[in-house]
Write a protein that holds these residues in place. Structure first.
Motif, PDB file in Angstrom:
ATOM      1  N   GLN A 172       0.840  -1.201   0.000  1.00  0.00           N
ATOM      2  CA  GLN A 172       0.000   0.000   0.000  1.00  0.00           C
ATOM      3  C   GLN A 172       0.870   1.244   0.000  1.00  0.00           C
ATOM      4  OE1 GLN A 172      -3.138   0.037   2.841  1.00  0.00           O
ATOM      5  NE2 GLN A 172      -3.761  -2.052   2.395  1.00  0.00           N
ATOM      6  N   GLN A 228      -6.298   2.883   2.537  1.00  0.00           N
ATOM      7  CA  GLN A 228      -7.390   1.906   2.656  1.00  0.00           C
ATOM      8  C   GLN A 228      -8.455   2.469   3.599  1.00  0.00           C
ATOM      9  OE1 GLN A 228      -5.842  -1.628   4.528  1.00  0.00           O
ATOM     10  NE2 GLN A 228      -4.686  -0.494   6.061  1.00  0.00           N
ATOM     11  N   SER A 239      -9.857   0.786   5.736  1.00  0.00           N
ATOM     12  CA  SER A 239      -9.769   0.067   7.019  1.00  0.00           C
ATOM     13  C   SER A 239      -9.465   1.008   8.176  1.00  0.00           C
ATOM     14  CB  SER A 239      -8.706  -1.034   6.951  1.00  0.00           C
ATOM     15  OG  SER A 239      -9.033  -1.961   5.951  1.00  0.00           O
ATOM     16  N   GLN A 270     -12.116   1.487  10.629  1.00  0.00           N
ATOM     17  CA  GLN A 270     -12.290   0.537  11.738  1.00  0.00           C
ATOM     18  C   GLN A 270     -11.755   1.143  13.019  1.00  0.00           C
ATOM     19  OE1 GLN A 270     -10.779  -3.431  11.281  1.00  0.00           O
ATOM     20  NE2 GLN A 270     -11.106  -3.455   9.070  1.00  0.00           N
ATOM     21  N   ARG A 322      -3.157   5.251  -3.595  1.00  0.00           N
ATOM     22  CA  ARG A 322      -1.942   4.428  -3.615  1.00  0.00           C
ATOM     23  C   ARG A 322      -1.073   4.829  -4.798  1.00  0.00           C
ATOM     24  NH1 ARG A 322      -4.196  -1.645  -2.034  1.00  0.00           N
ATOM     25  NH2 ARG A 322      -5.515  -0.840  -0.361  1.00  0.00           N
ATOM     26  N   GLN A 375     -13.026   2.721  -2.052  1.00  0.00           N
ATOM     27  CA  GLN A 375     -13.293   1.464  -1.373  1.00  0.00           C
ATOM     28  C   GLN A 375     -14.545   1.609  -0.530  1.00  0.00           C
ATOM     29  OE1 GLN A 375      -9.850   0.455   1.067  1.00  0.00           O
ATOM     30  NE2 GLN A 375      -9.098  -0.896  -0.548  1.00  0.00           N
ATOM     31  N   GLU A 394     -15.652  -0.124   3.217  1.00  0.00           N
ATOM     32  CA  GLU A 394     -15.191  -0.970   4.303  1.00  0.00           C
ATOM     33  C   GLU A 394     -16.390  -1.325   5.166  1.00  0.00           C
ATOM     34  OE1 GLU A 394     -11.896  -1.385   4.582  1.00  0.00           O
ATOM     35  OE2 GLU A 394     -11.732  -2.411   6.511  1.00  0.00           O
ATOM     36  N   PHE A 449      -4.107 -10.676   5.789  1.00  0.00           N
ATOM     37  CA  PHE A 449      -4.098  -9.238   6.081  1.00  0.00           C
ATOM     38  C   PHE A 449      -3.653  -9.093   7.527  1.00  0.00           C
ATOM     39  CE2 PHE A 449      -7.487  -9.723   2.875  1.00  0.00           C
ATOM     40  CZ  PHE A 449      -7.016  -8.858   1.901  1.00  0.00           C
ATOM     41  N   PHE A 477      -4.464  -7.131   9.778  1.00  0.00           N
ATOM     42  CA  PHE A 477      -5.478  -6.721  10.754  1.00  0.00           C
ATOM     43  C   PHE A 477      -6.621  -7.703  10.898  1.00  0.00           C
ATOM     44  CE2 PHE A 477      -7.266  -5.132   6.818  1.00  0.00           C
ATOM     45  CZ  PHE A 477      -6.165  -4.582   6.165  1.00  0.00           C
ATOM     46  N   THR A 478      -6.580  -8.807  10.147  1.00  0.00           N
ATOM     47  CA  THR A 478      -7.609  -9.841  10.330  1.00  0.00           C
ATOM     48  C   THR A 478      -6.935 -11.204  10.486  1.00  0.00           C
ATOM     49  OG1 THR A 478      -7.819  -9.845   7.918  1.00  0.00           O
ATOM     50  CG2 THR A 478      -9.561  -8.735   9.147  1.00  0.00           C
ATOM     51  N   GLY A 523     -11.515  -8.331   0.104  1.00  0.00           N
ATOM     52  CA  GLY A 523     -10.638  -8.828   1.164  1.00  0.00           C
ATOM     53  C   GLY A 523     -11.444  -8.788   2.446  1.00  0.00           C
ATOM     54  N   ALA A 524     -11.241  -9.779   3.304  1.00  0.00           N
ATOM     55  CA  ALA A 524     -12.065  -9.818   4.520  1.00  0.00           C
ATOM     56  C   ALA A 524     -11.400 -10.702   5.576  1.00  0.00           C
ATOM     57  CB  ALA A 524     -13.448 -10.349   4.191  1.00  0.00           C
ATOM     58  N   ALA A 578     -14.499  -7.973   9.352  1.00  0.00           N
ATOM     59  CA  ALA A 578     -14.337  -6.772   8.534  1.00  0.00           C
ATOM     60  C   ALA A 578     -14.163  -7.199   7.088  1.00  0.00           C
ATOM     61  CB  ALA A 578     -13.124  -5.982   8.995  1.00  0.00           C
ATOM     62  N   PHE A 579     -14.544  -6.327   6.205  1.00  0.00           N
ATOM     63  CA  PHE A 579     -14.330  -6.594   4.770  1.00  0.00           C
ATOM     64  C   PHE A 579     -14.117  -5.278   4.057  1.00  0.00           C
ATOM     65  CE2 PHE A 579     -18.561  -5.084   3.770  1.00  0.00           C
ATOM     66  CZ  PHE A 579     -19.294  -5.391   4.914  1.00  0.00           C
ATOM     67  N   GLY A 580     -13.407  -5.369   2.958  1.00  0.00           N
ATOM     68  CA  GLY A 580     -13.165  -4.155   2.188  1.00  0.00           C
ATOM     69  C   GLY A 580     -13.142  -4.496   0.715  1.00  0.00           C
TER      70      GLY A 580
HETATM   71  N1  PHE Z   1      -8.078  -2.980   3.509  1.00  0.00           N
HETATM   72  C1  PHE Z   1      -7.814  -4.120   2.712  1.00  0.00           C
HETATM   73  C2  PHE Z   1      -7.228  -3.674   1.377  1.00  0.00           C
HETATM   74  O1  PHE Z   1      -7.360  -2.534   1.034  1.00  0.00           O
HETATM   75  C3  PHE Z   1      -9.051  -4.941   2.486  1.00  0.00           C
HETATM   76  C4  PHE Z   1      -9.579  -5.555   3.750  1.00  0.00           C
HETATM   77  C5  PHE Z   1     -10.510  -4.894   4.509  1.00  0.00           C
HETATM   78  C6  PHE Z   1      -9.167  -6.793   4.181  1.00  0.00           C
HETATM   79  C7  PHE Z   1     -11.008  -5.440   5.677  1.00  0.00           C
HETATM   80  C8  PHE Z   1      -9.663  -7.356   5.330  1.00  0.00           C
HETATM   81  C9  PHE Z   1     -10.582  -6.682   6.063  1.00  0.00           C
HETATM   82  O2  PHE Z   1      -6.611  -4.442   0.688  1.00  0.00           O
END
Ligand code: PHE
Length: 351
Positions: free
Chosen positions: A158, A175, A177, A180, A203, A216, A218, A256, A258-259, A290-291, A313-315
């Motif tokens: 990133q 991102q 994220s 969050q 980016r 994005q 989130e 990721f 953070f997950t 992504g999640a 979480a998902f993005g």
């Molecule tokens: N933030 C991540 C990305 O930009 C996507 C993501 C979001 C992954 C939340 C997991 C949870 O690639």
């Protein structure tokens, strides 16, 4: 002096002069001629002192008669001239309201706005709230509190835009994220949360499918007893709602920071339905999300008790969905603001 004669002389003079007056200026000149300090009527009036007493009354009345004659004429003529001037002006400045107006071009919603609103409507209907975060973020919110300390290798993916000098700890968020972290920290009672955060991210990327700026969305859900099954159900519903009921969804293990565990989510290619085509590079699948389950470190860093609460979480890139849905092959056209591109979405209101 025969006052009777004098005044009838003045009367006929006035009658004669009346005929030639056309402008206010001419009218005022006449006023001076008759009523001015040295004017004809004023001069006559001043002679009253030489008139024998018993004739003064008649003299006065006669002078008044011509004075009134002149004044009445003056007032009437003044009004007449002023009206004429006004009418001429109105006539000259007349607006032609029958002239056809310029056509107003009808606008249409930008494809990104359409997708974003669709996403938002869907999540609002599932009880989420929309959360807005800033585009300039601290390194702490964008990375550190998402379990990406300084020097972490995953930051490279990133690579982004930092600010300068005393703001070097700030950057254009790479991102959503980061939302969050903000949502968790702002939630003072550290209880359940259910948010989506759509927005721009940045980016250092630039080619046909990547832009240095993209969008994005989130999602974050925190509660007791939240599991991977909830994540899967939510994302399946999401993908089907946006890309169509026939869409199949596949989860692949991923990483990721953070997950944990983390997944990447693929959907069956909506163009070939999974048979394989150029769009999906013959695989039948397209990666869209992504999640994962929120990493306990991330929960703890923002003050949550990770023993009591779990979260998912998902993005995903809104641009990606727009590209798939509308068959846009070059992401840069989305941001080009070319009216020929944008008007193609005029009639997509049915979706
Ligand atoms: N933030 C991540 C990305 O930009 C996507 C993501 C979001 C992954 C939340 C997991 C949870 O690639």
């Amino acid at each position: 002096m025969d006052i009777q004669k004098e005044t009838s002389k003045i009367k006929s003079m006035i009658e004669e002069d009346k005929k030639s007056v056309k402008t206010i200026q001419e009218l005022n000149e006449l006023k001076v001629k008759y009523m001015g300090k040295k004017g004809i009527i004023s001069e006559l009036n001043s002679k009253i002192k030489d008139v024998p007493n018993e004739e003064k009354k008649t003299f006065g009345m006669k002078v008044n008669e011509v004075r009134t004659l002149f004044n009445d004429f003056y007032d009437a003529k003044k009004e007449e001239i002023e009206n004429k001037v006004l009418n001429e002006k109105l006539e000259k400045e007349r607006i032609d309201i029958t002239m056809p107006s310029k056509k107003i071009k009808r606008g249409s919603k930008h494809p990104m706005t359409r997708i974003e609103e669709k996403f938002e409507d869907l999540f609002l209907s599932m009880g989420y709230t929309i959360y807005d975060g800033p585009e300039i973020e601290s390194d702490e919110n964008c990375f550190q509190k998402l379990n990406l300390p300084k020097g972490h290798a995953a930051r490279d993916a990133q690579d982004t835009f930092y600010l300068k000098d005393e703001f070097e700890n700030y950057l254009l968020r790479s991102q959503t994220s980061t939302a969050q972290v903000r949502a968790m920290e702002e939630n003072k009672d550290k209880g359940p949360l259910r948010i989506v955060c759509p927005g721009k991210v940045y980016r250092r990327d630039e080619d046909a499918t990547h832009s240095h700026q993209f969008m994005q969305i989130e999602g974050l859900v925190i509660d007791e007893n939240v599991s991977m099954a909830d994540l899967k159900g939510t994302l399946e519903l999401f993908c089907k709602a946006i890309l169509g009921e026939k869409t199949k969804v596949r989860f692949r293990p991923s990483y990721f920071p953070f997950t944990e565990p983390s997944v990447e989510v693929d959907v069956t290619c909506f163009k070939c339905g999974g048979k394989g085509c150029a769009l999906c590079k013959q695989t039948g699948w397209i990666e869209v999300l992504g999640a994962g389950m929120v990493h306990p470190n991330v929960l703890e860093m923002s003050g949550y008790d990770s023993k009591k609460y779990q979260g998912f979480a998902f993005g995903t890139g809104i641009d990606r969905f727009a590209m798939f849905k509308y068959g846009i092959t070059d992401i840069r056209t989305i941001y080009g603001n070319d009216i020929r591109f944008l008007t193609q979405f005029d009639r997509k209101d049915d979706e």
